[in-house]
Design an enzyme around this catalytic site. Structure first.
Site, short mmCIF file in Angstrom:
data_model
loop_
_atom_site.label_atom_id
_atom_site.label_comp_id
_atom_site.label_asym_id
_atom_site.label_seq_id
_atom_site.Cartn_x
_atom_site.Cartn_y
_atom_site.Cartn_z
N LEU A 1 22.08 -29.11 -1.15
CA LEU A 1 20.77 -28.53 -0.85
C LEU A 1 20.77 -27.00 -0.90
CD1 LEU A 1 19.59 -30.85 2.09
CD2 LEU A 1 19.27 -31.16 -0.37
N THR B 1 19.56 -40.41 2.47
CA THR B 1 19.85 -39.51 1.35
C THR B 1 21.09 -38.66 1.65
OG1 THR B 1 17.53 -39.40 0.69
CG2 THR B 1 18.95 -37.59 -0.03
N GLU C 1 0.83 -1.21 0.00
CA GLU C 1 0.00 0.00 0.00
C GLU C 1 0.87 1.26 0.00
OE1 GLU C 1 -2.15 -2.98 2.81
OE2 GLU C 1 -0.13 -2.65 1.99
N ALA D 1 12.09 -37.47 -8.07
CA ALA D 1 12.19 -37.86 -9.47
C ALA D 1 12.19 -39.38 -9.53
CB ALA D 1 13.45 -37.30 -10.10
N GLU E 1 12.77 -33.52 0.18
CA GLU E 1 13.43 -34.06 -1.02
C GLU E 1 13.75 -35.54 -0.92
OE1 GLU E 1 16.33 -32.35 -3.34
OE2 GLU E 1 15.14 -30.57 -3.79
#
Length: 346
Positions: free
Chosen positions: A210, A202, A53, A157, A289
């Site tokens: 990352l 992982t 604004e 994926a 992930e």
């Protein structure tokens, strides 16, 4: 589309320019209209700086027109003093009598107070124009304040035959299923969210950084699950370059720079505990992930909002199967030889 929807839609377009840079504030856009013509517009560009604004008012070349104009805002004008003064006070001070707002702000410090202040000052306030669209734009902000956990995005994926990784690998290097354009898109996503999480397997197998090295933008806070301290201290996620939060059962803090430990009870609902920890850390969004166990645990706990799934143009024949889940497919697009599908937890 009526005239009010036309201008609120423009507010939403402007607001989206702030994606990834306004945290912990929401994305907000504003336009000022005089005789069916936009004479000023602005958006909230960065936390701590002027709100939408203020930028819209300051962009008006002839301030005398403000008293005869309508101001449109994609989110309720704030009513409290934060790092900047209340926008509702500015609207009142400038003599703007007509205010059109898309949706109420869920933040407890605002939550209708801005609208009430405007109405008590004699402003004609219209509320609820493109309300769902406005809430969707700020889905992270609304989820965080209404559900008390971050907006949770699952991402993985998978190969054409449904595997997310091979069973064996020779070193700590990831096996890429997605193509370079998909990878670049993932790094763009990282810049748009506040945190990113992986599990122990992982972190050990892929040794991920990352970060957002393939796209401009802020690096997300790294979050890693490490129940019993198995992840090697020399791992990329412990390089000290980005704030990293380790979720552990017994906290035995190591002398690692920029690494903080948070305790969780791994015998109970771990995803829920992680959601609570991240809420306390004031993190409004996170990308999960992997790997499979971590992703599946959030799916099984029904603690996810969106899933983004790439299917690559390769077959692994055998490996670690992709997570099993059900969601509402909302988009599907080809990225060269990859297929990206996006789902909502409906």
């Amino acid at each position: 589309m009526n005239i009010h929807e036309k201008y609120i839609k423009r507010c939403l377009q402007l607001a989206e320019n702030g994606l990834g840079s306004t945290y912990p504030n929401p994305m907000v856009g504003s336009v000022i209209v005089y005789e069916d013509k936009i004479i000023g517009e602005g958006w909230h560009q960065k936390a701590g700086e002027a709100h939408a604004e203020v930028n819209a008012v300051n962009s008006v070349k002839n301030p005398e027109l403000l008293k005869k104009s309508t101001i449109y805002v994609s989110l309720e004008p704030c009513s409290h003093f934060g790092k900047t003064p209340p926008c509702s006070d500015l609207i009142i001070a400038k003599g703007i009598k007509k205010v059109v707002v898309a949706t109420v702000d869920p933040f407890a410090e605002v939550a209708g107070r801005g609208i009430k202040k405007l109405m008590e000052a004699g402003c004609d306030v219209m509320l609820g124009v493109l309300e769902k669209e406005a809430q969707h734009l700020n889905k992270r902000f609304f989820t965080f304040h209404n559900k008390k956990h971050p907006y949770i995005i699952l991402k993985w994926a998978q190969s054409e035959d449904g595997f997310i990784a091979p069973l064996k690998r020779e070193d700590r290097a990831p096996v890429w299923i997605s193509n370079r354009y998909s990878k670049q898109l993932v790094h763009k996503w990282r810049a748009e969210e506040q945190a990113i999480l992986v599990g122990t397997t992982t972190a050990i197998n892929d040794n991920p950084k990352l970060n957002t090295r393939l796209h401009a933008g802020n690096n997300p806070v790294r979050v890693v699950i490490d129940r019993s301290g198995k992840i090697p201290a020399e791992s990329a996620i412990f390089d000290g370059s980005i704030k990293t939060i380790v979720i552990a059962e017994d906290i035995q803090e190591k002398a690692l720079e920029n690494v903080e430990y948070r305790q969780a009870d791994f015998s109970k609902n771990l995803p829920q505990q992680i959601g609570n920890i991240l809420f306390q850390e004031n993190l409004q969004s996170i990308i999960i992930e992997g790997g499979l166990q971590t992703l599946q645990s959030f799916i099984d706990a029904e603690l996810w909002d969106e899933a983004r799934v790439f299917t690559g143009n390769i077959q692994l024949k055998e490996g670690i199967s992709a997570p099993e889940f059900q969601g509402k497919l909302i988009s599907e697009e080809k990225i060269e030889d990859n297929l990206l599908k996006t789902y909502l937890n409906d």
